[in-house]
Write an enzyme that holds these catalytic residues in place. Structure first.
Site, short mmCIF file in Angstrom:
data_model
loop_
_atom_site.label_atom_id
_atom_site.label_comp_id
_atom_site.label_asym_id
_atom_site.label_seq_id
_atom_site.Cartn_x
_atom_site.Cartn_y
_atom_site.Cartn_z
CE1 TYR A 154 -16.05 -10.95 -190.75
CE2 TYR A 154 -15.55 -8.54 -191.01
CZ TYR A 154 -16.43 -9.35 -190.19
OH TYR A 154 -17.01 -8.81 -188.85
NE ARG A 161 -21.93 -12.00 -190.93
CZ ARG A 161 -21.73 -12.08 -189.84
NH1 ARG A 161 -21.37 -12.68 -189.01
NH2 ARG A 161 -21.11 -10.28 -190.00
NE ARG A 228 -20.13 -2.55 -181.95
CZ ARG A 228 -19.26 -2.68 -183.02
NH1 ARG A 228 -18.38 -3.54 -183.42
NH2 ARG A 228 -19.26 -1.82 -184.50
CD GLU A 335 -13.57 -10.30 -182.39
OE1 GLU A 335 -12.60 -9.66 -183.31
OE2 GLU A 335 -14.27 -11.15 -182.01
C1 3EB Z 1 -15.87 -5.47 -184.70
O1 3EB Z 1 -16.41 -5.35 -184.03
C2 3EB Z 1 -14.80 -6.89 -184.51
O2 3EB Z 1 -18.95 -10.70 -188.31
O3 3EB Z 1 -20.22 -11.19 -186.79
C3 3EB Z 1 -17.17 -9.11 -183.86
C4 3EB Z 1 -18.02 -9.42 -183.57
C5 3EB Z 1 -16.64 -8.92 -185.44
C6 3EB Z 1 -18.85 -9.72 -184.99
C7 3EB Z 1 -19.21 -10.69 -186.76
C8 3EB Z 1 -17.22 -9.19 -186.09
C9 3EB Z 1 -17.82 -10.07 -185.68
O4 3EB Z 1 -16.01 -5.16 -185.92
C10 3EB Z 1 -15.01 -8.06 -185.63
#
Ligand code: 3EB
Length: 348
Positions: A154, A161, A228, A335
Site C-alpha cells: 500500500y 500514485r 475525505r 472500512e
Molecule cells: C484512511 O482513512 C483509510 O489511499 O486512497 C481510505 C480512503 C483509505 C482512501 C486511499 C485510503 C485511501 O487513511 C484508508
C-alpha cells in the site's frame, strides 16, 4: 417525487442488470466472482472488482447513470464513457505484464510501474477529453498489505500514485478526489475506476481526522492523495462522495482488535463528515438516509457484528453492500464508503 436530472447511482442484481436500459449508463462496477460474458457490451466500461460479496449471490452491479445520452471511448488502457459534464473510466493493469525499466541503477517494482502507468493514463485521458476534475477514485490493489522489497505494498502504491499525479500536473493536497483503496482478492490486476467532471467539486475534510495528504511519515514516505469527501453540484442535484472511512481519529487507528468499537468509530466519522459537508454545501442537507454504503470487511467472521451495528445505526432498509477486502492498514478491520444524491432545490 420525480428523480432530479443529474448523476444517479443504483445497486442492482444480476437479473435487473440483464434487463437494464443502457443509453444513459456511464459505467458499472461489477462485484461478482466471474466476469459476465458480454458485459461491457455497447462499449460500456465495466470494472470487474475482485472483492468477494459477503451477502447476495449472482453478483451486485454498481451502475452509474448520467441521465443524458452517453458516448463510449478508449484511450490506451482506459475504457471510458462520458456525457457533457461527466466521465466514468476504468483501467486494469496486470503487474506481471509491466516492463521494469532501470532508473538510477535500480529498477522500480512491478507495483510501482503498474500504479504509475494507471495514473499517467488517467491524467492523459482526462486532459485529452477535457474533464479536468477528478471527483472520485476507487483503487483495488492485490495483496495490499503484502510486502514489496521491505515496504508494504500500500505504501509503495502511495508513492507511485503521488509521483504520477505530480508528473501529471495535478494537485497533491486539498483539491484532490475522494477515494477508496482496498485489497483485491487473488492474483488479478491492479484496478482503478473513477468519475471525473468539467466543474470543480467542493472538497470536504473531516474535522476529527488529519487530512490523509498530511499524514505523518510513519504511515509511509508519500501520503495518500485523497479528500475525505467531494460534493458535486449539478443543475438540479448535489452528489456527495464519501471516501473510504475507517476507525481513524487524528491520524491514529483506534480500537485495535475491537470490531464493535471500530464500526462505531467509523460511523461517527461519517456523521462528522456529513455535518461538515452540510456546513460547506450551501443548500444540500445530507443525512445517513440519503446514502448508499459499501462496507469492506477484513474478516468475514466479523460480518454479523458489523451488520448489527449498521442496522441499528442506519435502519434495516439502508442500501448496504458487504464485501470482503483487506483494509490498507493492518490494524483496521472495517472500512465504509458511501455516495448519495439530493435534489438541489425542492424539485419534488
Ligand atoms: C484512511 O482513512 C483509510 O489511499 O486512497 C481510505 C480512503 C483509505 C482512501 C486511499 C485510503 C485511501 O487513511 C484508508
Amino acid at each position: 417525487m420525480r428523480v432530479p436530472v443529474g448523476l444517479h447511482l443504483d445497486y442492482v442484481s444480476l437479473a435487473e442488470y440483464e434487463a437494464a436500459r443502457w443509453a444513459d449508463v456511464l459505467g458499472v462496477a461489477a462485484f461478482r466472482a466471474t466476469p459476465l460474458n458480454g458485459s461491457g457490451a455497447n462499449g460500456i466500461p465495466v470494472a470487474q472488482v475482485q472483492t468477494p460479496l459477503l451477502r447476495g449471490d449472482g453478483g451486485v452491479f454498481e451502475v452509474w447513470r448520467g441521465n443524458e445520452p452517453a458516448a463510449s471511448g478508449q484511450k490506451n488502457h482506459v475504457h471510458f464513457r462520458r456525457t457533457e459534464n461527466m466521465l466514468f473510466g476504468c483501467i486494469a493493469i496486470d503487474e506481471a505484464g509491466v516492463a521494469l525499466e532501470r532508473a538510477n541503477g535500480h529498477t522500480r517494482s512491478a507495483l510501482h510501474e503498474a500504479t504509475a502507468q494507471i495514473y499517467r493514463e488517467i491524467c492523459a485521458t482526462l486532459d485529452a477529453e477535457r474533464y479536468p476534475h477528478l471527483l472520485r477514485v476507487w483503487n483495488y490493489v492485490p495483496d495490499i498489505n503484502g510486502d514489496s522489497r521491505g515496504t508494504e505494498r500500500y505504501r509503495e502504491f502511495n508513492r507511485a500514485r503521488q509521483q504520477a499525479l505530480r508528473a501529471g500536473g495535478r494537485k497533491l493536497t486539498r483539491q484532490v478526489p475522494a477515494a477508496s483503496a482496498l485489497g483485491a482478492a487473488g492474483t488479478g490486476p491492479l484496478l482503478v475506476y473513477f468519475l471525473a467532471g468539467r466543474t470543480q467539486p467542493v472538497f470536504v475534510e473531516n474535522p476529527r481526522q488529519v487530512s490523509a495528504y498530511h499524514y505523518p511519515r510513519q504511515y509511509g514516505t508519500h501520503p495518500p492523495v485523497f479528500s475525505r469527501a467531494t460534493l458535486l453540484r449539478e443543475a438540479e442535484s448535489v452528489t456527495l462522495f464519501v471516501s473510504g472511512t475507517a476507525s481513524i481519529v487524528g491520524h491514529r487507528s483506534m480500537h485495535v482488535g475491537d470490531i464493535t468499537a471500530q464500526t462505531r468509530e467509523t460511523l461517527t466519522n461519517i456523521e462528522a463528515l456529513l455535518a461538515e459537508a452540510n456546513r460547506v454545501a450551501h443548500g444540500a442537507h445530507f443525512s445517513l438516509d440519503d446514502l448508499a454504503f459499501k462496507v469492506y470487511v477484513r474478516r468475514p467472521a466479523d460480518l454479523p457484528v458489523i451488520q448489527g451495528e449498521l442496522t441499528s445505526a442506519l435502519g434495516a432498509h439502508a442500501q448496504t453492500l458487504y464485501l470482503q477486502a483487506d483494509i490498507c492498514r493492518q490494524d483496521l478491520l472495517v472500512e465504509i464508503e458511501a455516495a448519495g444524491m439530493r435534489p438541489l432545490r425542492s424539485a419534488a
